[in-house]
Every structure is written in structure tokens, then in C-alpha cells.
Design a protein around this motif. Structure first.
Motif, PDB file in Angstrom:
ATOM      1  N   CYS A  20      22.498  41.535  22.804  1.00 54.68           N
ATOM      2  CA  CYS A  20      23.260  42.637  23.395  1.00 54.68           C
ATOM      3  C   CYS A  20      23.785  43.668  22.403  1.00 54.68           C
ATOM      4  N   LEU A  21      23.217  43.695  21.204  1.00 51.38           N
ATOM      5  CA  LEU A  21      23.561  44.783  20.282  1.00 51.38           C
ATOM      6  C   LEU A  21      23.138  46.141  20.852  1.00 51.38           C
ATOM      7  N   PRO A  22      21.921  46.284  21.415  1.00 49.72           N
ATOM      8  CA  PRO A  22      21.480  47.611  21.865  1.00 49.72           C
ATOM      9  C   PRO A  22      22.281  48.205  23.021  1.00 49.72           C
ATOM     10  N   ILE A  23      23.005  47.398  23.791  1.00 48.25           N
ATOM     11  CA  ILE A  23      23.716  47.987  24.932  1.00 48.25           C
ATOM     12  C   ILE A  23      24.909  48.833  24.483  1.00 48.25           C
ATOM     13  N   GLN A  24      25.191  48.838  23.182  1.00 45.08           N
ATOM     14  CA  GLN A  24      26.192  49.773  22.656  1.00 45.08           C
ATOM     15  C   GLN A  24      25.759  51.220  22.905  1.00 45.08           C
ATOM     16  N   ARG A  25      24.447  51.421  22.969  1.00 46.45           N
ATOM     17  CA  ARG A  25      23.888  52.777  22.982  1.00 46.45           C
ATOM     18  C   ARG A  25      23.761  53.363  24.375  1.00 46.45           C
ATOM     19  N   ILE A  26      24.126  52.589  25.403  1.00 50.33           N
ATOM     20  CA  ILE A  26      24.015  53.093  26.769  1.00 50.33           C
ATOM     21  C   ILE A  26      25.382  53.080  27.442  1.00 50.33           C
ATOM     22  N   SER A  27      25.476  53.756  28.562  1.00 49.50           N
ATOM     23  CA  SER A  27      26.756  53.879  29.262  1.00 49.50           C
ATOM     24  C   SER A  27      27.188  52.545  29.861  1.00 49.50           C
ATOM     25  N   LEU A  28      28.446  52.464  30.231  1.00 44.09           N
ATOM     26  CA  LEU A  28      28.967  51.254  30.863  1.00 44.09           C
ATOM     27  C   LEU A  28      28.205  50.932  32.132  1.00 44.09           C
ATOM     28  N   GLU A  29      27.987  51.923  32.965  1.00 45.73           N
ATOM     29  CA  GLU A  29      27.292  51.682  34.230  1.00 45.73           C
ATOM     30  C   GLU A  29      25.851  51.239  34.009  1.00 45.73           C
ATOM     31  N   ALA A  30      25.181  51.859  33.039  1.00 46.27           N
ATOM     32  CA  ALA A  30      23.796  51.475  32.740  1.00 46.27           C
ATOM     33  C   ALA A  30      23.744  50.048  32.195  1.00 46.27           C
ATOM     34  N   ALA A  31      24.724  49.719  31.347  1.00 45.97           N
ATOM     35  CA  ALA A  31      24.765  48.373  30.771  1.00 45.97           C
ATOM     36  C   ALA A  31      25.043  47.330  31.847  1.00 45.97           C
ATOM     37  N   ASN A  50      31.597  40.651  17.753  1.00 44.26           N
ATOM     38  CA  ASN A  50      32.828  41.439  17.726  1.00 44.26           C
ATOM     39  C   ASN A  50      32.591  42.853  17.196  1.00 44.26           C
ATOM     40  N   MET A  51      31.694  42.990  16.218  1.00 42.88           N
ATOM     41  CA  MET A  51      31.490  44.283  15.570  1.00 42.88           C
ATOM     42  C   MET A  51      30.550  45.205  16.346  1.00 42.88           C
ATOM     43  N   TYR A  52      29.984  44.733  17.470  1.00 43.45           N
ATOM     44  CA  TYR A  52      29.076  45.571  18.250  1.00 43.45           C
ATOM     45  C   TYR A  52      29.854  46.477  19.200  1.00 43.45           C
ATOM     46  N   THR A  53      30.784  47.220  18.677  1.00 46.02           N
ATOM     47  CA  THR A  53      31.629  48.178  19.409  1.00 46.02           C
ATOM     48  C   THR A  53      32.007  47.680  20.801  1.00 46.02           C
ATOM     49  N   ASP A  54      31.413  48.273  21.865  1.00 46.85           N
ATOM     50  CA  ASP A  54      31.839  47.928  23.227  1.00 46.85           C
ATOM     51  C   ASP A  54      30.888  46.958  23.935  1.00 46.85           C
ATOM     52  N   LYS A  75      30.332  36.687  17.694  1.00 49.31           N
ATOM     53  CA  LYS A  75      30.431  36.468  16.258  1.00 49.31           C
ATOM     54  C   LYS A  75      31.640  37.187  15.677  1.00 49.31           C
ATOM     55  N   SER A  76      32.048  36.703  14.514  1.00 41.80           N
ATOM     56  CA  SER A  76      33.086  37.387  13.731  1.00 41.80           C
ATOM     57  C   SER A  76      32.663  37.410  12.272  1.00 41.80           C
ATOM     58  N   GLY A  77      32.857  38.553  11.646  1.00 39.84           N
ATOM     59  CA  GLY A  77      32.600  38.675  10.218  1.00 39.84           C
ATOM     60  C   GLY A  77      33.843  38.415   9.387  1.00 39.84           C
ATOM     61  N   GLY A  78      34.893  37.960  10.039  1.00 41.42           N
ATOM     62  CA  GLY A  78      36.140  37.690   9.334  1.00 41.42           C
ATOM     63  C   GLY A  78      35.984  36.590   8.291  1.00 41.42           C
ATOM     64  N   THR A  79      36.749  36.719   7.209  1.00 39.25           N
ATOM     65  CA  THR A  79      36.650  35.730   6.130  1.00 39.25           C
ATOM     66  C   THR A  79      37.966  34.994   5.900  1.00 39.25           C
ATOM     67  N   ASP A  80      38.963  35.233   6.750  1.00 37.95           N
ATOM     68  CA  ASP A  80      40.250  34.553   6.612  1.00 37.95           C
ATOM     69  C   ASP A  80      40.743  34.113   7.983  1.00 37.95           C
ATOM     70  N   ILE A 100      34.667  30.927  24.954  1.00 31.03           N
ATOM     71  CA  ILE A 100      33.408  31.404  24.390  1.00 31.03           C
ATOM     72  C   ILE A 100      32.522  30.179  24.174  1.00 31.03           C
ATOM     73  N   ASP A 101      31.325  30.201  24.714  1.00 31.87           N
ATOM     74  CA  ASP A 101      30.445  29.031  24.604  1.00 31.87           C
ATOM     75  C   ASP A 101      30.080  28.739  23.155  1.00 31.87           C
ATOM     76  N   LEU A 102      29.699  29.771  22.423  1.00 35.18           N
ATOM     77  CA  LEU A 102      29.271  29.596  21.037  1.00 35.18           C
ATOM     78  C   LEU A 102      29.866  30.699  20.170  1.00 35.18           C
ATOM     79  N   PHE A 103      30.708  30.305  19.234  1.00 36.69           N
ATOM     80  CA  PHE A 103      31.267  31.239  18.255  1.00 36.69           C
ATOM     81  C   PHE A 103      30.488  31.091  16.956  1.00 36.69           C
ATOM     82  N   GLN A 104      30.096  32.242  16.370  1.00 33.43           N
ATOM     83  CA  GLN A 104      29.287  32.207  15.149  1.00 33.43           C
ATOM     84  C   GLN A 104      29.932  33.012  14.024  1.00 33.43           C
ATOM     85  N   PHE A 105      29.891  32.473  12.823  1.00 30.75           N
ATOM     86  CA  PHE A 105      30.282  33.253  11.653  1.00 30.75           C
ATOM     87  C   PHE A 105      29.154  34.230  11.359  1.00 30.75           C
ATOM     88  N   HIS A 106      29.517  35.508  11.209  1.00 29.38           N
ATOM     89  CA  HIS A 106      28.542  36.592  11.187  1.00 29.38           C
ATOM     90  C   HIS A 106      28.058  36.901   9.773  1.00 29.38           C
TER      91      HIS A 106
END
Length: 341
Positions: A20-31, A50-54, A75-80, A100-106
Motif C-alpha cells: 500500500c505504498l502507492p496509494i499515497q499517490r491517489i485520492s482518499l476516495e480512489a484509494a 508509518n512513513m507512507y504519509t496517508d 512498520k516504524s523506522g524508529g530507533t528508540d 496491528i497483526d504484524l509490526f515490522q522494524f523498517h
């Protein structure tokens, strides 16, 4: 739709899953429409970050009422501890869910230490105890870190680039995950857009029964493409193998995956795009790369100071400065012939 067990998580996810990274590029309704169509046609696994905007917000808006029927990873890219905790809490809010079913370190450069009580891994463990997350995984682009993650026993899944351009070392990684009952999630199944034959990409993934590819989907036609391949249960054929063999011959070796870990460049060269320009010119609509803007970007390669930082950062061991010089020469020849097309 065929489901496979995602390693020791015990989660049963559809082999055809949605990145779901690419759905950042389309509108809410389209997504919402796209995500709901994926769900209505049987896809039950959706991967975001988390970093994939909306992206998370759009998933929440589209699927909150069927939450119990879908598997969501983020995912989270956090280090602390503080950052990871904040990211998890924010993800829950955006996704309109209480777990969240699966949390991943990014893509961490080094594995989070389980010994650090104020570290990222401790935050994930505490979130799991609270029921905020159910399983812990890791994503990476570095073989060394990926193998360390497998050997550590700390993670239930690994997300790693995997497509039919995979090296023997990449295939070994897939087998290692299977041996350790660790789910393998394949990102970049189209190698950042370089691979254009969806049937060949799909058939290749079919040959690895423990691999779950998350196809990056932005358009409805892309979704329909994967749904059709799933419906016919596309398997490898002589014709598709020929496509793969041809692409491997053309793209193996000095092939930039455009992961971006070489950046930032000391002099501002757009390395992830410039380092694969020869393929972009020949495997996608090339006219946009004939613009004055792109001509100037490519000429910037001449300003390379050969600091070799990009080379040292490349997880695939590419000689990036030499590759850039080759790409500039090829681009200038192609530009001279086609810029007035």
C-alpha cells in the motif's frame, strides 16, 4: 483465493497480497474504492508503513468495518523506545483499529538490541504485551542484517526485495526463512518497475511456496491484472521462462534496484534514478526523460567528486560511481538521437 501460512505467526494470508505504498499517490476516495475492491475479490493481506504519509489512514477508512477479516502489517523506522511507541499508537489511530497483526522494524541499518530497555525492540515487546501488536517482524535490503535477523530468533517475519532477478544469495535467504519457520514477505516483486511482464513475475513467485509478494498497486487495472493471474493460477511456462531468461541477461550484474540507500549524494546527483537510466529509457515511456530538467539532472553526474560514499552504502555492492559514468554516456547518446522525437 489461495492462502499460505506466514511462518510462525500462524497468520494465513493470501498469496496475492497488496503493498500500500502507492496509494499515497491517489485520492482518499480512489484509494477506498481500490482497497475495497481488493478485499471484495478475496485479498486479505495489506502492507503499509508509518512513513507512507496517508496510506494507513486510507486503509483505515476503507477497511475498518471488515477489520476482523483482514491482516494488516505496518512498520516504524524508529530507533528508540519513545519513537517506536508513538509510531505504533499513531498507526492504531490512523488504521482505525485496536491491534496491528504484524509490526515490522523498517529497514534498520543494524538490528535493534533486545538488551536495551529503552530501545526500539523493548517498545515493540511492550506494545505486544498491551495487545497493540500481535507479531514482530523486520524489513531490510541488506543480506547481512537479514541473516542476523533470521539467526537471532527475535522475528517472525522478514520482508526483503525478491523478484526473478534474485541472486543465489537471495534465494538462499528465502530457504533459510523456511528452515526457521519465518514468514518471507517479498517487496519489489517488479523490481521498482523494471519488470513489465506481470505473468512472469507472478509465475516466479508461485515457485516459492513460503513467499508472500506484496504487489504495489495504485491503479484499478493493476489490481485487475493480479486478480486475473490469481484466478487462472498462472504457472511457469516455456514462454514466461524465456522472458525471465532474457531479463536476467539484460538486467543482472550492475543493476540498481533504486532502493535509495546510497543517498544523499554529496553533490546532489539523483542516484536511484540516474543509475538505472539505461533501463528506464528502454523499458518505460522515455519522452519524459528527454526534458530539460532530466537532461540537467543527468549532466550533474559530471560533478561527481568520487567520494565513494554511495558505493560504501550500496547494500548490493555496486560500483556506483562507475555505473553512473556508464549511464551518463548512454543517456547522452540516446538523447542525441531521440530528444526531438
Amino acid at each position: 483465493m489461495n492462502k499460505i501460512r506466514l511462518g510462525k505467526t500462524g497468520l494465513w494470508v493470501t498469496k496475492t497480497a497488496m503493498g500500500c505504498l502507492p496509494i499515497q499517490r491517489i485520492s482518499l476516495e480512489a484509494a477506498k474504492k481500490l482497497l475495497r475492491k481488493a478485499y471484495d475479490n478475496g485479498i486479505n493481506y495489506f502492507d503499509t508503513a508509518n512513513m507512507y504519509t496517508d496510506s494507513e489512514e486510507k486503509i483505515g477508512a476503507a477497511l475498518h468495518d471488515v477489520r476482523q477479516n483482514v491482516i494488516i502489517s505496518t512498520k516504524s523506522g524508529g530507533t528508540d523506545y519513545k519513537t517506536v511507541t508513538e509510531h505504533i499508537e499513531l498507526s492504531l489511530k490512523r488504521l482505525q483499529t485496536d491491534y496491528i497483526d504484524l509490526f515490522q522494524f523498517h529497514n534498520p541499518a543494524v538490528m535493534p538490541s533486545p538488551e536495551d530497555e529503552k530501545g526500539a525492540y523493548a517498545a515493540a515487546l511492550d506494545a505486544k504485551k498491551k495487545g497493540y501488536i500481535r507479531h514482530i517482524g523486520i524489513t531490510n535490503h541488506r543480506l547481512k542484517v537479514a541473516h542476523q535477523a533470521i539467526d537471532s530468533g527475535l522475528y517472525e517475519t522478514l520482508q526483503f526485495p525478491f523478484c526473478y532477478l534474485a541472486t543465489d544469495k537471495d534465494v538462499e535467504l528465502v530457504k533459510d526463512c523456511k528452515t526457521h519457520d519465518m514468514g518471507f514477505i517479498a517487496m519489489k516483486g517488479l523490481s521498482g518497475g523494471m519488470l513489465t511482464n506481470a505473468a512472469a513475475c507472478y509465475a516466479f513467485m508461485q515457485e516459492h511456496d513460503n513467499v508472500v509478494p506484496i504487489w504495489g498497486i495504485q491503479h484499478e487495472w493493476e489490481l485487475e491484472q493480479w486478480l486475473k493471474l490469481t484466478e487462472i493460477n498462472q504457472q511457469m511456462t516455456e514462454e514466461l521462462q524465456a522472458v525471465i531468461d532474457k531479463d536476467r541477461k539484460e538486467l543482472s550484474g550492475n543493476f540498481c534496484r533504486s532502493c535509495g540507500y546510497c543517498m544523499p549524494c554529496t553533490v546532489g546527483i539523483d542516484i536511484p534514478q540516474a543509475a538505472r537510466m539505461a533501463m528506464l529509457l528502454r523499458r518505460s515511456p522515455y519522452k519524459r526523460f528527454m526534458s530539460d530538467e532530466w537532461y540537467a539532472k543527468m549532466q550533474k553526474i559530471e560533478e561527481c567528486v568520487h567520494c565513494d560514499l554511495c558505493k560504501s552504502r550500496c547494500p548490493y555492492g555496486l560500483d556506483t560511481p562507475s555505473l553512473l559514468q556508464y549511464m551518463l554516456k548512454d543517456y547522452n547518446e540516446f538523447y542525441a538521437e531521440h530528444h526531438n522525437d
